[in-house]
Scaffold this motif. Structure first.
Motif, PDB file in Angstrom:
ATOM      1  N   GLN A   3       0.793  -1.212   0.101  1.00 47.99           N
ATOM      2  CA  GLN A   3      -0.088   0.112   0.105  1.00 47.99           C
ATOM      3  C   GLN A   3       0.809   1.287   0.018  1.00 47.99           C
ATOM      4  O   GLN A   3       0.539   2.117  -0.588  1.00 47.99           O
ATOM      5  N   ASP A   7       0.525   4.104  -2.705  1.00 50.93           N
ATOM      6  CA  ASP A   7       0.023   5.488  -2.507  1.00 50.93           C
ATOM      7  C   ASP A   7       0.924   6.383  -3.324  1.00 50.93           C
ATOM      8  O   ASP A   7       0.562   7.449  -3.781  1.00 50.93           O
ATOM      9  N   TRP A  35       1.719  11.780   2.939  1.00 51.27           N
ATOM     10  CA  TRP A  35       2.228  10.410   2.782  1.00 51.27           C
ATOM     11  C   TRP A  35       3.392   9.762   3.388  1.00 51.27           C
ATOM     12  O   TRP A  35       3.209   8.765   4.184  1.00 51.27           O
TER      13      TRP A  35
END
Length: 54
Positions: A3, A7, A35
């Motif tokens: 993930q 992202d 992030w």
């Protein structure tokens, strides 16, 4: 795919590093800052994983 990488790639495709205007660069910076601070359940990938990912 992890993930964390998913992202990051999403941000990179949305705002490529080259040819961005000031507003787009600021938005990209905000997204990348978020992030970095996001708590992912999985650990950061090892350097070998990143090299293999390319």
């Amino acid at each position: 795919m992890k993930q964390i990488l998913s992202d990051y790639i999403k941000i990179q495709f949305q705002f490529p590093a080259e040819g961005l205007g000031k507003v787009e660069r600021k938005r990209r910076h905000v997204l990348l800052s978020e992030w970095v601070k996001k708590a992912y359940e999985e650990p950061l990938p090892a350097l070998n994983e990143l090299k293999d990912y390319k």
